[in-house]
Design an enzyme around this catalytic site. Structure first.
Site, PDB file in Angstrom:
ATOM      1  N   CYS A  67      -6.347   7.079   5.128  1.00 31.00           N
ATOM      2  CA  CYS A  67      -5.624   7.310   6.385  1.00 31.00           C
ATOM      3  C   CYS A  67      -6.006   8.663   6.984  1.00 31.00           C
ATOM      4  O   CYS A  67      -5.887   9.699   6.324  1.00 31.00           O
ATOM      5  CB  CYS A  67      -4.117   7.247   6.161  1.00 31.00           C
ATOM      6  SG  CYS A  67      -3.165   7.552   7.672  1.00 31.00           S
ATOM      7  N   ASN A 109     -14.848  -2.638   5.398  1.00 28.94           N
ATOM      8  CA  ASN A 109     -13.920  -2.633   6.522  1.00 28.94           C
ATOM      9  C   ASN A 109     -14.500  -1.808   7.670  1.00 28.94           C
ATOM     10  O   ASN A 109     -15.107  -0.773   7.450  1.00 28.94           O
ATOM     11  CB  ASN A 109     -12.576  -2.041   6.054  1.00 28.94           C
ATOM     12  CG  ASN A 109     -11.574  -1.856   7.165  1.00 28.94           C
ATOM     13  OD1 ASN A 109     -11.023  -0.777   7.332  1.00 28.94           O
ATOM     14  ND2 ASN A 109     -11.305  -2.886   7.943  1.00 28.94           N
ATOM     15  N   GLY A 110     -14.306  -2.315   8.886  1.00 24.09           N
ATOM     16  CA  GLY A 110     -14.739  -1.571  10.065  1.00 24.09           C
ATOM     17  C   GLY A 110     -15.548  -2.418  11.019  1.00 24.09           C
ATOM     18  O   GLY A 110     -16.589  -2.970  10.651  1.00 24.09           O
ATOM     19  N   ASP A 111     -15.044  -2.563  12.236  1.00 31.67           N
ATOM     20  CA  ASP A 111     -15.756  -3.268  13.310  1.00 31.67           C
ATOM     21  C   ASP A 111     -16.086  -4.725  12.994  1.00 31.67           C
ATOM     22  O   ASP A 111     -17.096  -5.252  13.469  1.00 31.67           O
ATOM     23  CB  ASP A 111     -17.039  -2.520  13.701  1.00 31.67           C
ATOM     24  CG  ASP A 111     -16.752  -1.248  14.485  1.00 31.67           C
ATOM     25  OD1 ASP A 111     -15.565  -0.924  14.679  1.00 31.67           O
ATOM     26  OD2 ASP A 111     -17.714  -0.568  14.897  1.00 31.67           O
ATOM     27  N   GLY A 148      -9.231  -5.409  10.762  1.00 33.80           N
ATOM     28  CA  GLY A 148      -8.108  -4.601  11.185  1.00 33.80           C
ATOM     29  C   GLY A 148      -7.787  -4.802  12.653  1.00 33.80           C
ATOM     30  O   GLY A 148      -7.172  -5.782  13.057  1.00 33.80           O
ATOM     31  N   ARG A 149      -8.258  -3.884  13.488  1.00 30.14           N
ATOM     32  CA  ARG A 149      -7.867  -3.860  14.908  1.00 30.14           C
ATOM     33  C   ARG A 149      -8.248  -5.134  15.665  1.00 30.14           C
ATOM     34  O   ARG A 149      -7.585  -5.495  16.637  1.00 30.14           O
ATOM     35  CB  ARG A 149      -8.474  -2.628  15.589  1.00 30.14           C
ATOM     36  CG  ARG A 149      -7.826  -1.312  15.140  1.00 30.14           C
ATOM     37  CD  ARG A 149      -8.620  -0.104  15.588  1.00 30.14           C
ATOM     38  NE  ARG A 149      -9.969  -0.152  15.065  1.00 30.14           N
ATOM     39  CZ  ARG A 149     -11.054   0.182  15.753  1.00 30.14           C
ATOM     40  NH1 ARG A 149     -10.944   0.563  17.013  1.00 30.14           N
ATOM     41  NH2 ARG A 149     -12.242   0.127  15.200  1.00 30.14           N
ATOM     42  N   GLN A 209       0.839  -1.194   0.000  1.00 27.72           N
ATOM     43  CA  GLN A 209       0.000   0.000   0.000  1.00 27.72           C
ATOM     44  C   GLN A 209       0.877   1.247   0.000  1.00 27.72           C
ATOM     45  O   GLN A 209       1.801   1.362   0.810  1.00 27.72           O
ATOM     46  CB  GLN A 209      -0.918   0.036   1.227  1.00 27.72           C
ATOM     47  CG  GLN A 209      -1.923   1.192   1.166  1.00 27.72           C
ATOM     48  CD  GLN A 209      -2.789   1.286   2.417  1.00 27.72           C
ATOM     49  OE1 GLN A 209      -2.306   1.726   3.455  1.00 27.72           O
ATOM     50  NE2 GLN A 209      -4.051   0.889   2.321  1.00 27.72           N
TER      51      GLN A 209
END
Length: 322
Positions: A100, A200-202, A224-225, A70
């Site tokens: 970002c 993407n997300g949660d 991700g996290r 990336q």
């Protein structure tokens, strides 16, 4: 597309995470069932100036494929020039960061700041597509801020410019990583383009992945996290979609993987730097344990594998029933 059709809706990708998803983490996540991964974000300007750190971020191993690199930046010519260096590492695809939220990236025109300049963003995609013979993908957010939710428009521009897939993080730049996902906008993006859309997300497990698919109609999800200190999440998601029982790893197994990750980090980068970075990774592995706060404080003092061994032993002693 860099992933075969049968891979779509069959699991989850590991999302690119600067300063977190290094080679050691990516390899472990692939080992536990991620269907692909993307390296840490690298500056196109840094790459073009042969910056050592930027080049290190592009390194990919066979154990983490299919894998992409990336890059971020705001000048089409510099982005295209950076591709020459990127290709030395034989990525399976190139991902352009337009999401970002970090001030040091966005304030210089890169990352999420490109969402304010959709036409310029399109020129960047076109320049990168022209410079390579491998797929080019784009990651964006729902919008630069709540007054400018323009992911649909930007996604269409990126598709027209030659992108083969779009990842949408379901938040705006000011929202950073706060709870709550804008499923509606991701769904609108999916309806507006003909190329695959990755949501993407949660994504924290099988149920949340399934909900993301049903709520947005997306083609794939990325984690991700939730993978921090938890590479096992990909095995859990795969088991969920395959309708197979999933057995969570024991604490002993969990710590065995932690130690493997830190050993790999020490092999792939300067051992001193690896130990400093091991502190946050080890702390993530302590989440949910009895005495987690005290264990995380100890993780903040790690300077050797012996320290990690002692922390793991202490954690096991305090969590015998887990």
């Amino acid at each position: 597309m860099y992933l075969s059709a049968e891979k779509l809706k069959s699991g989850a990708l590991l999302a690119p995470m600067a300063g977190v998803a290094d080679r050691s983490m990516r390899e472990l996540c692939m080992e536990f069932g991620a269907i692909g991964c993307i390296g840490e974000m690298a500056s196109s300007k840094g790459i073009s100036m042969n910056d050592r750190k930027s080049s290190e971020l592009l390194s990919l191993s066979d154990a983490e494929r299919p894998a992409g690199v990336q890059i971020f930046g705001d000048v089409p010519e510099i982005m295209a020039k950076a591709i020459e260096t990127c290709m030395k590492y034989s990525p399976d695809f190139i991902d352009i960061n337009m999401g970002c939220p970090a001030p040091k990236v966005a304030s210089n025109g890169g990352g999420s700041a490109l969402m304010k300049e959709p036409l310029s963003a399109g020129k960047i995609v076109a320049a990168v597509v022209k410079a390579v013979n491998i797929p080019v993908t784009v990651k964006m957010r729902t919008g630069y801020d709540n007054e400018n939710i323009n992911a649909v428009y930007l996604a269409q521009i990126c598709e027209d410019a030659g992108a083969v897939a779009i990842t949408v993080h379901g938040r705006t730049r000011p929202q950073m990583y706060a709870p709550g996902i804008d499923y509606k906008t991701i769904a609108e993006v999916k309806k507006s383009v003909t190329i695959p859309v990755i949501a993407n997300g949660d994504i924290t497990g099988g149920e949340s992945a399934e909900y993301m698919y049903s709520a947005t109609g997306c083609d794939m999800v990325s984690v991700g996290r939730a993978a921090e200190g938890n590479p096992f999440i990909f095995a859990e998601i795969n088991a969920y979609f395959e309708k197979k029982p999933y057995k969570r790893p024991s604490l002993e197994e969990r710590f065995k993987v932690l130690k493997k990750q830190i050993l790999l980090m020490s092999e792939y980068k300067d051992p001193h730097i690896a130990m400093l970075e091991a502190r946050k990774h080890a702390a993530w592995y302590m989440q949910g344990l009895n005495g987690a706060a005290a264990l995380r404080r100890l993780c903040g003092e790690i300077s050797s594998m012996a320290d990690i061994e002692r922390i793991c032993e202490k954690a096991l002693e305090q969590n015998k029933d887990m």
